[in-house]
Each structure stands twice: as C-alpha cells, then as structure tokens.
Motif scaffolding. Sequence first.
Motif, PDB file in Angstrom:
ATOM      1  N   GLU A 194     -26.386   5.343 -28.712  1.00  0.00           N
ATOM      2  CA  GLU A 194     -25.157   4.734 -29.254  1.00  0.00           C
ATOM      3  C   GLU A 194     -24.044   4.753 -28.204  1.00  0.00           C
ATOM      4  OE1 GLU A 194     -24.997   2.947 -31.884  1.00  0.00           O
ATOM      5  OE2 GLU A 194     -27.049   3.482 -32.408  1.00  0.00           O
ATOM      6  N   GLY A 195     -23.341   3.629 -28.103  1.00  0.00           N
ATOM      7  CA  GLY A 195     -22.227   3.548 -27.147  1.00  0.00           C
ATOM      8  C   GLY A 195     -22.678   3.262 -25.721  1.00  0.00           C
ATOM      9  N   ARG A 196     -23.990   3.079 -25.534  1.00  0.00           N
ATOM     10  CA  ARG A 196     -24.520   2.770 -24.202  1.00  0.00           C
ATOM     11  C   ARG A 196     -25.145   1.374 -24.275  1.00  0.00           C
ATOM     12  NH1 ARG A 196     -24.159   7.511 -25.889  1.00  0.00           N
ATOM     13  NH2 ARG A 196     -23.400   9.201 -24.556  1.00  0.00           N
ATOM     14  N   ALA A 197     -24.254   0.383 -24.338  1.00  0.00           N
ATOM     15  CA  ALA A 197     -24.641  -0.990 -24.688  1.00  0.00           C
ATOM     16  C   ALA A 197     -25.671  -1.602 -23.749  1.00  0.00           C
ATOM     17  CB  ALA A 197     -23.401  -1.878 -24.761  1.00  0.00           C
ATOM     18  N   GLU A 198     -25.487  -1.413 -22.430  1.00  0.00           N
ATOM     19  CA  GLU A 198     -26.409  -2.033 -21.462  1.00  0.00           C
ATOM     20  C   GLU A 198     -27.799  -1.419 -21.579  1.00  0.00           C
ATOM     21  OE1 GLU A 198     -25.408  -4.733 -19.786  1.00  0.00           O
ATOM     22  OE2 GLU A 198     -23.538  -4.389 -20.866  1.00  0.00           O
ATOM     23  N   LEU A 199     -27.834  -0.127 -21.783  1.00  0.00           N
ATOM     24  CA  LEU A 199     -29.114   0.576 -21.907  1.00  0.00           C
ATOM     25  C   LEU A 199     -29.833   0.158 -23.191  1.00  0.00           C
ATOM     26  CD1 LEU A 199     -30.821   2.633 -20.359  1.00  0.00           C
ATOM     27  CD2 LEU A 199     -29.669   4.465 -21.596  1.00  0.00           C
ATOM     28  N   LYS A 200     -29.070  -0.012 -24.264  1.00  0.00           N
ATOM     29  CA  LYS A 200     -29.649  -0.484 -25.532  1.00  0.00           C
ATOM     30  C   LYS A 200     -30.239  -1.882 -25.378  1.00  0.00           C
ATOM     31  CE  LYS A 200     -28.036   0.394 -29.841  1.00  0.00           C
ATOM     32  NZ  LYS A 200     -27.088   0.644 -30.949  1.00  0.00           N
ATOM     33  N   LYS A 201     -29.517  -2.718 -24.636  1.00  0.00           N
ATOM     34  CA  LYS A 201     -29.976  -4.082 -24.389  1.00  0.00           C
ATOM     35  C   LYS A 201     -31.274  -4.048 -23.574  1.00  0.00           C
ATOM     36  CE  LYS A 201     -26.332  -6.646 -23.658  1.00  0.00           C
ATOM     37  NZ  LYS A 201     -25.261  -7.217 -22.812  1.00  0.00           N
ATOM     38  N   TRP A 202     -31.300  -3.151 -22.594  1.00  0.00           N
ATOM     39  CA  TRP A 202     -32.507  -2.978 -21.758  1.00  0.00           C
ATOM     40  C   TRP A 202     -33.707  -2.601 -22.636  1.00  0.00           C
ATOM     41  CZ3 TRP A 202     -35.269   1.684 -20.816  1.00  0.00           C
ATOM     42  CH2 TRP A 202     -36.266   1.589 -19.846  1.00  0.00           C
ATOM     43  N   VAL A 203     -33.503  -1.677 -23.579  1.00  0.00           N
ATOM     44  CA  VAL A 203     -34.584  -1.257 -24.484  1.00  0.00           C
ATOM     45  C   VAL A 203     -35.098  -2.465 -25.273  1.00  0.00           C
ATOM     46  CG1 VAL A 203     -35.128   0.124 -26.545  1.00  0.00           C
ATOM     47  CG2 VAL A 203     -33.845   1.160 -24.656  1.00  0.00           C
ATOM     48  N   GLU A 204     -34.174  -3.276 -25.780  1.00  0.00           N
ATOM     49  CA  GLU A 204     -34.565  -4.465 -26.558  1.00  0.00           C
ATOM     50  C   GLU A 204     -35.367  -5.450 -25.702  1.00  0.00           C
ATOM     51  OE1 GLU A 204     -30.840  -5.868 -28.196  1.00  0.00           O
ATOM     52  OE2 GLU A 204     -30.601  -3.948 -29.233  1.00  0.00           O
ATOM     53  N   LEU A 205     -34.946  -5.624 -24.455  1.00  0.00           N
ATOM     54  CA  LEU A 205     -35.660  -6.541 -23.547  1.00  0.00           C
ATOM     55  C   LEU A 205     -37.041  -5.998 -23.198  1.00  0.00           C
ATOM     56  CD1 LEU A 205     -32.747  -7.542 -21.135  1.00  0.00           C
ATOM     57  CD2 LEU A 205     -33.963  -9.101 -22.662  1.00  0.00           C
ATOM     58  N   MET A 206     -37.127  -4.688 -22.990  1.00  0.00           N
ATOM     59  CA  MET A 206     -38.418  -4.071 -22.650  1.00  0.00           C
ATOM     60  C   MET A 206     -39.409  -4.227 -23.802  1.00  0.00           C
ATOM     61  SD  MET A 206     -38.571  -2.953 -19.530  1.00  0.00           S
ATOM     62  CE  MET A 206     -39.878  -1.714 -19.427  1.00  0.00           C
ATOM     63  N   LEU A 207     -38.904  -4.148 -25.023  1.00  0.00           N
ATOM     64  CA  LEU A 207     -39.779  -4.297 -26.201  1.00  0.00           C
ATOM     65  C   LEU A 207     -40.397  -5.695 -26.288  1.00  0.00           C
ATOM     66  CD1 LEU A 207     -37.729  -2.320 -28.854  1.00  0.00           C
ATOM     67  CD2 LEU A 207     -40.062  -1.781 -28.142  1.00  0.00           C
ATOM     68  N   GLN A 208     -39.799  -6.650 -25.586  1.00  0.00           N
ATOM     69  CA  GLN A 208     -40.334  -8.023 -25.591  1.00  0.00           C
ATOM     70  C   GLN A 208     -41.332  -8.255 -24.459  1.00  0.00           C
ATOM     71  OE1 GLN A 208     -36.829 -10.588 -25.483  1.00  0.00           O
ATOM     72  NE2 GLN A 208     -35.880  -9.328 -27.063  1.00  0.00           N
ATOM     73  N   ASP A 209     -41.443  -7.303 -23.535  1.00  0.00           N
ATOM     74  CA  ASP A 209     -42.335  -7.465 -22.382  1.00  0.00           C
ATOM     75  C   ASP A 209     -43.796  -7.411 -22.840  1.00  0.00           C
ATOM     76  OD1 ASP A 209     -42.823  -7.381 -19.381  1.00  0.00           O
ATOM     77  OD2 ASP A 209     -43.826  -5.546 -20.011  1.00  0.00           O
ATOM     78  N   PRO A 210     -44.630  -8.392 -22.446  1.00  0.00           N
ATOM     79  CA  PRO A 210     -46.028  -8.436 -22.902  1.00  0.00           C
ATOM     80  C   PRO A 210     -46.819  -7.171 -22.559  1.00  0.00           C
ATOM     81  CG  PRO A 210     -45.431 -10.474 -21.758  1.00  0.00           C
ATOM     82  CD  PRO A 210     -44.286  -9.536 -21.601  1.00  0.00           C
ATOM     83  N   THR A 211     -46.555  -6.610 -21.384  1.00  0.00           N
ATOM     84  CA  THR A 211     -47.268  -5.394 -20.975  1.00  0.00           C
ATOM     85  C   THR A 211     -46.880  -4.207 -21.846  1.00  0.00           C
ATOM     86  OG1 THR A 211     -47.699  -6.092 -18.713  1.00  0.00           O
ATOM     87  CG2 THR A 211     -47.486  -3.727 -19.062  1.00  0.00           C
ATOM     88  N   VAL A 212     -45.584  -4.087 -22.138  1.00  0.00           N
ATOM     89  CA  VAL A 212     -45.113  -3.008 -23.020  1.00  0.00           C
ATOM     90  C   VAL A 212     -45.749  -3.165 -24.402  1.00  0.00           C
ATOM     91  CG1 VAL A 212     -43.077  -2.164 -24.276  1.00  0.00           C
ATOM     92  CG2 VAL A 212     -42.966  -2.479 -21.798  1.00  0.00           C
ATOM     93  N   LYS A 213     -45.730  -4.395 -24.918  1.00  0.00           N
ATOM     94  CA  LYS A 213     -46.298  -4.662 -26.244  1.00  0.00           C
ATOM     95  C   LYS A 213     -47.773  -4.279 -26.316  1.00  0.00           C
ATOM     96  CE  LYS A 213     -43.522  -8.556 -27.978  1.00  0.00           C
ATOM     97  NZ  LYS A 213     -43.563 -10.011 -28.161  1.00  0.00           N
TER      98      LYS A 213
END
Length: 240
Positions: A194-213
């Motif tokens: 919470e309060g770490r907006a860029e890092l939260k956004k990074w987590v959301e983007l990583m969750l969309q990565d085919p390899t991560v999935k």
Amino acid sequence: MATTQKSFAKGSSAPGPVPKGQIRLFSMRFCPFAQRTRLVLHAKGIKHETVNINLKDKPDWFLEKNPLGLVPTLETVNGQVIYESPITCEYLDEVYAEKKLLPSDPFEKAQQKMLLEHFSKVTPYFYKIPMGKKNGEDVSGLEAELKEKLSKLNEVLVNKKTKFFGGDSVTMIDYMMWPWFERMEMMELKHCLEGRAELKKWVELMLQDPTVKANMFSTDTYKAFYKTYMDGKPDYDYGL
C-alpha cells in the motif's frame, strides 16, 4: 518438456542420462529460488527436463551431484552441474543466447546485479514475519522494515520511469524478484505494498506475463503447502 512432478526421495533410483538436446533442472515445485530458474527456462524457450526433489529426505544420488543438496541445480548433457539460483539463471542466459534476459551493456548488467544484491536483503522478511506471527510475536517492527525496503524498490521504478526494473519489458531482474511477490498474499504481506504505487503497478504487469502465468500456483495451493511446511511435514507433492 518432461516433468516427473512427484518428488524423488531417499531410496529412489536416479534418473537416467540427461536427454540429448536438453538440460535437466532439479527443482521443488513450491521453492521460490527454483522458480527463478523455471521462469528463465520458460521465458527463453529452453528444452528441459524437470526432476523434483524431496528436500527433507534427499536422495543420495542427488547429494552426489550437489553436496549442498540445494535446488535449483542444473545438469547438462555432459554431466556438468551448476547451482545457486542467480548463477543458474546467468548460465542459461549465456549458453542459450537467443532472447537474452540480461542486458549486454556492462553498466546496465551491473545495475541489475546490484539491485539483486539489495533484494537479497528483502527475502528474509518473507520468512521472519510469518514465523514470528506463528510464534505469537509482535512483528510490527519487521513489517515496518519490509515496507521501508519495498519503498526503496518503488523509488527505483519512479526514478527509472520504466514499467519494469530493467526497462519497458521483462528482463532477468524482474524474474529474479518475482517469486516472493507472487507469495505475498499467501504470507499475508500484501498490505505492505500500500502506498507504493509503481511497485503495485509492476506486480499487476508481471501477473500478465505469459511466463509468470505458466509457472504460478494459486494462493490457496501455496497456503495448503505452506501449512504442511510450517508444521514441519512438508508435502512436496501437494495437489498431484
């Protein structure tokens, strides 16, 4: 990719030679360090075989290959053995030159290694905090320290003005840090973002990565395994 899934324990017979044109990964399905290597193998499309190891009751033949008994461990067709997660990942990136995950520029590469060194001071909190909670200790001090370290990672993204830690696409450093973020919900540490907006956004983007999935487990599966782990009877074959 051939995967045995079920873990090999003491008394099991050793797998045969590494299949031609492949590399063998000794792993454990729920190990974040081994997941780093799995992510790199997948992202680079490397043909490999996975052999899971029972880390509480390791086979003697595995200890002969790696006396430290650690996963991830790689074995080549020639019988060469490589271990320690950052080393296995860098080895794979060098040997399989297509789709490089590490930057070729020496300074940029050094930056990723420095960031990884910083991140190695973050991972202990993912064990200390849940352990402390289990023992009924006050973990607010530890959580404050973790939040401070996550704020520093957030700052890196703010200063770089990029989506990921190495630029605008996923590179080695993102995969090296990801496994612990994937486990945040299971460890009840998600509020630390919470309060770490860029890092939260990074987590959301990583969750969309085919390899991560392709290499992740659900929070429920992690919770169930982790409970067996905390009780001292890890069920490495949970869910199989």
